[in-house]
Design a protein around this motif. Sequence first.
Motif, mmCIF file in Angstrom:
data_model
loop_
_atom_site.group_PDB
_atom_site.id
_atom_site.type_symbol
_atom_site.label_atom_id
_atom_site.label_comp_id
_atom_site.label_asym_id
_atom_site.label_seq_id
_atom_site.Cartn_x
_atom_site.Cartn_y
_atom_site.Cartn_z
ATOM 1 N N GLN A 126 -14.361 40.267 -9.365
ATOM 2 C CA GLN A 126 -15.433 39.491 -8.857
ATOM 3 C C GLN A 126 -16.688 40.275 -8.769
ATOM 4 O O GLN A 126 -16.590 41.459 -8.288
ATOM 5 C CB GLN A 126 -15.294 38.869 -7.308
ATOM 6 N N GLN B 30 -12.368 44.326 -20.485
ATOM 7 C CA GLN B 30 -11.962 44.415 -22.013
ATOM 8 C C GLN B 30 -11.795 45.813 -22.402
ATOM 9 O O GLN B 30 -10.845 46.214 -23.193
ATOM 10 C CB GLN B 30 -13.154 43.693 -22.875
ATOM 11 N N GLN C 87 -7.709 43.642 -16.097
ATOM 12 C CA GLN C 87 -7.992 43.153 -14.818
ATOM 13 C C GLN C 87 -9.145 42.249 -14.547
ATOM 14 O O GLN C 87 -10.140 42.306 -15.111
ATOM 15 C CB GLN C 87 -8.275 44.629 -14.079
ATOM 16 N N THR C 88 -8.939 41.240 -13.664
ATOM 17 C CA THR C 88 -9.974 40.273 -13.520
ATOM 18 C C THR C 88 -10.723 40.655 -12.155
ATOM 19 O O THR C 88 -10.171 41.204 -10.901
ATOM 20 C CB THR C 88 -9.199 38.983 -13.151
ATOM 21 N N GLU D 87 -17.152 35.977 -12.283
ATOM 22 C CA GLU D 87 -15.878 36.706 -12.294
ATOM 23 C C GLU D 87 -15.661 37.149 -14.036
ATOM 24 O O GLU D 87 -16.232 36.459 -14.945
ATOM 25 C CB GLU D 87 -14.648 35.487 -12.184
ATOM 26 N N GLY D 88 -15.139 38.165 -14.094
ATOM 27 C CA GLY D 88 -14.941 38.956 -15.250
ATOM 28 C C GLY D 88 -13.461 39.494 -15.366
ATOM 29 O O GLY D 88 -12.944 39.915 -14.555
ATOM 30 N N ARG D 89 -13.242 39.591 -16.847
ATOM 31 C CA ARG D 89 -12.002 40.233 -17.021
ATOM 32 C C ARG D 89 -12.463 41.743 -17.976
ATOM 33 O O ARG D 89 -13.264 41.673 -19.187
ATOM 34 C CB ARG D 89 -11.166 39.530 -17.931
ATOM 35 N N VAL E 232 -16.952 44.011 -19.689
ATOM 36 C CA VAL E 232 -16.482 43.073 -18.920
ATOM 37 C C VAL E 232 -16.714 41.736 -19.436
ATOM 38 O O VAL E 232 -17.756 41.503 -19.865
ATOM 39 C CB VAL E 232 -16.785 42.936 -17.496
ATOM 40 N N GLU E 233 -15.359 40.894 -19.980
ATOM 41 C CA GLU E 233 -15.894 39.531 -20.484
ATOM 42 C C GLU E 233 -16.014 38.485 -19.488
ATOM 43 O O GLU E 233 -15.036 38.269 -18.686
ATOM 44 C CB GLU E 233 -14.610 39.124 -21.326
#
Length: 650
Positions: free
Chosen positions: A506, A463, A503-504, A459-461, A472-473
């Motif tokens: 998958q 950046q 935004q998060t 899962e990433g957020r 993506v973090e």
Amino acid sequence: MENENTKEQTMNLLSENLDQIRVVRPGELIKGKVVKKGEEGYFVNINYKAEGILPFKEKAQGKEGEVENQLEEGEEVWTIVTQIDDQGYIWLSREQARYQGAWIDIEESKEKGKVLTARVKKKVKGGLIVDVGINAFLPASCVDLVPRNLDEFLDQPIQVKVIEADRRNRNVVVSRKAVLEEEANRRKNETVASLKVGQIRKGVVRNITNFGVFVDLGGIDGLLHVSEVSWGKVGKLEDLFEKGQEIEAQVIAWNPEKEEISLSLKRLTPDPWENVEEKVKAGEIIKGKVVSLKDFGVFVEIEEGLEGLIHISDLSWGYVKHPREVVKVGDIVEARVLEIDKEKKRISLGLKQVFPDPWENIEEKYPLGSQIRVKVNKINTRGALVEVEEGIEGKIPLEELSWKRVSRVNEVLRRNQLVDAKVIEIDRKNRQLILSLRQLRPNPWEEIQKQWNVGDMVEGRIQRLMNFGAFVELSPEVEALLPLSEINWEPLRHPSQILRKGQTLQLKIIEFKPEEQRIVVSRKALLPDPWEGIKSRYPVGSVHEGKVVRVVDFGAFVELEEGWDGLVHISEIADQRISSPSEILKEGDRVKVKVIKLDDDERKIGLSIKQALKEEEEKEHREHTAANGKVTLGDVIGEKLTNILHNLKK
């Protein structure tokens, strides 16, 4: 015997005086000199046995009222004898003699250059009206050698020469400039005759320019160039000199042909560089006054005419952006003499050399691995420059700011910020400590190497959104790249068409290289592949109806469903040869097509109109045969092809 001799001498003297005494008659025009001022008028010497008396007031000639005589002792004046009274007094009139006497002086001035004394009466257009016994005109151009304010001359006595005279028209023009020029030429000739190189002469400042001062030495000017004013640096000459000021200067050059004279003030005193080695010695500490600040350093006056330069790199052991950060003009400073070049007249000074070098025991103060607190001074594309202490600078490279990739320093640091850093290198050559922020924390890449592998779901957020994809973090200091091509199965021009910052998502890891600190993830890998659905709905050999959406030289594109179209090559449009697809097809036509190819690599569909037509004819032939008996294949095909082509052309 003595009495007879004395008597004879007295008689001879009396006889000589009587020869000089003139006979005076009423109405005679006589020029005399004012002797003194009496009770009733001025006593005037007219070379007569008695002095004449000129009343203080006289009746004006040709008009009512009186005129007042205002004379000074010794002044010469034209008069007319008006009467000799019973007591022997001779009465004179200046008013009656004014016109006659004035013209005698005027003509003598014009012919022989005699100088007349005139009194300025008033200013008129183009010049002045002056009294020389009668009114005369003094043009503005003839008032002085240089332009002057004419109001300065009102009611003042001046000396003039007559340059034009017409008694009949009573027109007289005079010039003060001619008198000044004559006097200037006289003084110039005297000056030139005695002028020699090396002389010290007095002069008067006549004009001040940005390159020097013109000094009147007596009818001729000498130039005191700005470089000859002082052994030291010279500011504005207007601050040192003023017009009319008397100065002494030495003649250093004289060209009689060009009448050019060069003067010097500074050579009246010894050159301070002559015995500089006695005043200043390399290595010693001297005091001086800051006289000038430049981008490259500071000029310090050691004594008048003797200056040294402190280069900006020698102002402090630390980083100095501009000398004004350390000193200001007027400061008294102590500096060490670094070098003396007598030939080039240069003295190099150092301010920082007065104090100990902080780098002498740097390894003891800041050993490798130690943690220190620093202040951010400067940010650039390669990292940050920080102040450890005065005289000691540190550098935090871009790659040492964080364990995650950082494109700009200001993502992590800002100017004047105080931060803790770890000493990872001591660069003595460049006098810098190499520091790290990230090495104060555990390396997260060592941990994730044990956690993840290619194919893992994470899962990433979001950046940052870039033209080529998104960063993506995945954890606080670990970022992955989500390429543009891995965001969606449908082509995108920019990630912002689907994604937004923060935004998060998958995601699936499709590339994992922790030793290079590189992770590549995919969003579309977790989405159904629309190509698989297309292949199942439009298998090779199947016939479908579609709409012509674009006609090109090499064929036509037919839309099977929204977002999916296939190419009908020009060779697959009809059995007969055609030169252009537009002969048969146009955009918007509905046609039957047969899927003849599915390209998994390019995700492209190949279609054929002529094969769909042939298959449909064969199907109809089979159905017709079953219903009506035996019919030739040529009959069916010929009739059906004619109908289809006819419909297409509609």
